[in-house]
Scaffold this active site. Structure first.
Site, PDB file in Angstrom:
ATOM      1  CG  HIS A   1       4.380  -2.886   5.375  1.00  0.00           C
ATOM      2  ND1 HIS A   1       5.028  -1.281   5.329  1.00  0.00           N
ATOM      3  CD2 HIS A   1       2.771  -2.846   5.276  1.00  0.00           C
ATOM      4  CE1 HIS A   1       2.962  -0.622   5.859  1.00  0.00           C
ATOM      5  NE2 HIS A   1       2.554  -1.524   5.683  1.00  0.00           N
ATOM      6  CG  MET A   2       5.696  -8.082   0.146  1.00  0.00           C
ATOM      7  SD  MET A   2       6.415  -9.458  -0.934  1.00  0.00           S
ATOM      8  CE  MET A   2       7.392  -8.640  -2.316  1.00  0.00           C
ATOM      9  CG  HIS A   3       0.258  -6.526   3.502  1.00  0.00           C
ATOM     10  ND1 HIS A   3      -0.437  -5.955   4.986  1.00  0.00           N
ATOM     11  CD2 HIS A   3       0.301  -4.592   3.495  1.00  0.00           C
ATOM     12  CE1 HIS A   3      -0.463  -4.881   5.489  1.00  0.00           C
ATOM     13  NE2 HIS A   3      -0.597  -4.403   4.743  1.00  0.00           N
TER      14      HIS A   3
ATOM     15  CD  GLU B   1      -3.893   0.650   9.140  1.00  0.00           C
ATOM     16  OE1 GLU B   1      -3.223   0.365   9.445  1.00  0.00           O
ATOM     17  OE2 GLU B   1      -5.109   0.154   8.803  1.00  0.00           O
ATOM     18  CB  VAL B   2       3.575   1.509   9.454  1.00  0.00           C
ATOM     19  CG1 VAL B   2       4.570   1.154   9.969  1.00  0.00           C
ATOM     20  CG2 VAL B   2       1.985   0.679   9.789  1.00  0.00           C
TER      21      VAL B   2
ATOM     22  CG  ASN C   1      -2.152  -1.468   1.189  1.00  0.00           C
ATOM     23  OD1 ASN C   1      -2.567  -1.838  -0.101  1.00  0.00           O
ATOM     24  ND2 ASN C   1      -2.258  -1.623   1.964  1.00  0.00           N
TER      25      ASN C   1
HETATM   26  P1  AMP Z   1      -0.795  -0.434   6.161  1.00  0.00           P
HETATM   27  O1  AMP Z   1      -1.918  -0.014   6.162  1.00  0.00           O
HETATM   28  O2  AMP Z   1       0.049  -1.277   5.045  1.00  0.00           O
HETATM   29  O3  AMP Z   1       0.706   0.480   5.992  1.00  0.00           O
HETATM   30  O4  AMP Z   1      -0.312  -2.298   7.025  1.00  0.00           O
HETATM   31  C1  AMP Z   1       0.105  -1.382   8.494  1.00  0.00           C
HETATM   32  C2  AMP Z   1      -0.310  -3.357   8.837  1.00  0.00           C
HETATM   33  O5  AMP Z   1       0.800  -3.135  10.047  1.00  0.00           O
HETATM   34  C3  AMP Z   1      -0.927  -3.163   9.303  1.00  0.00           C
HETATM   35  O6  AMP Z   1      -1.847  -4.620   9.229  1.00  0.00           O
HETATM   36  C4  AMP Z   1      -0.918  -3.560  10.837  1.00  0.00           C
HETATM   37  O7  AMP Z   1      -1.968  -4.630  11.335  1.00  0.00           O
HETATM   38  C5  AMP Z   1       0.654  -3.818  10.405  1.00  0.00           C
HETATM   39  N1  AMP Z   1       0.523  -3.679  12.176  1.00  0.00           N
HETATM   40  C6  AMP Z   1       1.355  -2.511  13.232  1.00  0.00           C
HETATM   41  N2  AMP Z   1       1.616  -2.299  13.869  1.00  0.00           N
HETATM   42  C7  AMP Z   1       2.362  -3.176  14.376  1.00  0.00           C
HETATM   43  C8  AMP Z   1       2.914  -4.680  14.774  1.00  0.00           C
HETATM   44  N3  AMP Z   1       3.328  -3.459  16.419  1.00  0.00           N
HETATM   45  N4  AMP Z   1       3.173  -5.041  15.090  1.00  0.00           N
HETATM   46  C9  AMP Z   1       3.011  -6.291  13.846  1.00  0.00           C
HETATM   47  N5  AMP Z   1       1.870  -5.655  13.065  1.00  0.00           N
HETATM   48  C10 AMP Z   1       1.948  -4.158  13.071  1.00  0.00           C
END
Ligand code: AMP
Length: 116
Positions: free
Chosen positions: A101-103, A96-97, A88
């Site tokens: 990152h790759m899901h 969000e972060v 994303n």
């Molecule tokens: P995104 O919306 O693509 O930025 O995904 C961020 C992901 O990070 C979300 O699926 C969250 O559940 C995950 N996430 C946030 N904090 C942590 C954490 N401390 N450990 C593992 N996953 C996390």
């Protein structure tokens, strides 16, 4: 370059996470809020905020995301049935972060790629 995120602390093992793989270039750990039976995040160890910030220097680390995704999918037993890899970017992408990152998602049929 934006500030480091919680993911940098996970890489350095300063906060707990369920790390399933780590090498010199990438780290993989289980998502804290899994959206599928297997939900793993695979991230470069270098802080790259978004897909907009990648450079040719990052190609080795970002390519590694795919080879690690393939290895983990096999270990999770989801390689044959299939899985989804998602990156994303920014607000409209639902990021969000701000550490790229790759899901890796799988373990059940995942439905359509986008909500309609
Ligand atoms: P995104 O919306 O693509 O930025 O995904 C961020 C992901 O990070 C979300 O699926 C969250 O559940 C995950 N996430 C946030 N904090 C942590 C954490 N401390 N450990 C593992 N996953 C996390």
């Amino acid at each position: 370059m934006t500030e480091e995120t919680i993911f940098s602390k996970i890489i350095r093992k300063e906060i707990p996470a369920d790390i399933v793989y780590q090498d010199d270039l990438v780290t993989a750990f289980r998502d804290i809020n899994p959206r599928a039976p297997s939900h793993i995040l695979i991230i470069p160890n270098k802080h790259i905020p978004t897909a907009n910030d990648v450079t040719t220097e990052d190609e080795l680390a970002l390519g590694r995301l795919f080879t690690v995704a393939k290895k983990l999918a096999k270990e999770e037993g989801i390689d044959e049935n299939g899985y989804r890899l998602i990156v994303n970017c920014n607000a409209h992408g639902g990021q969000e972060v701000y550490h790229i990152h790759m899901h890796l998602l799988g373990g059940q049929p995942l439905g359509p790629m986008l909500l309609s």
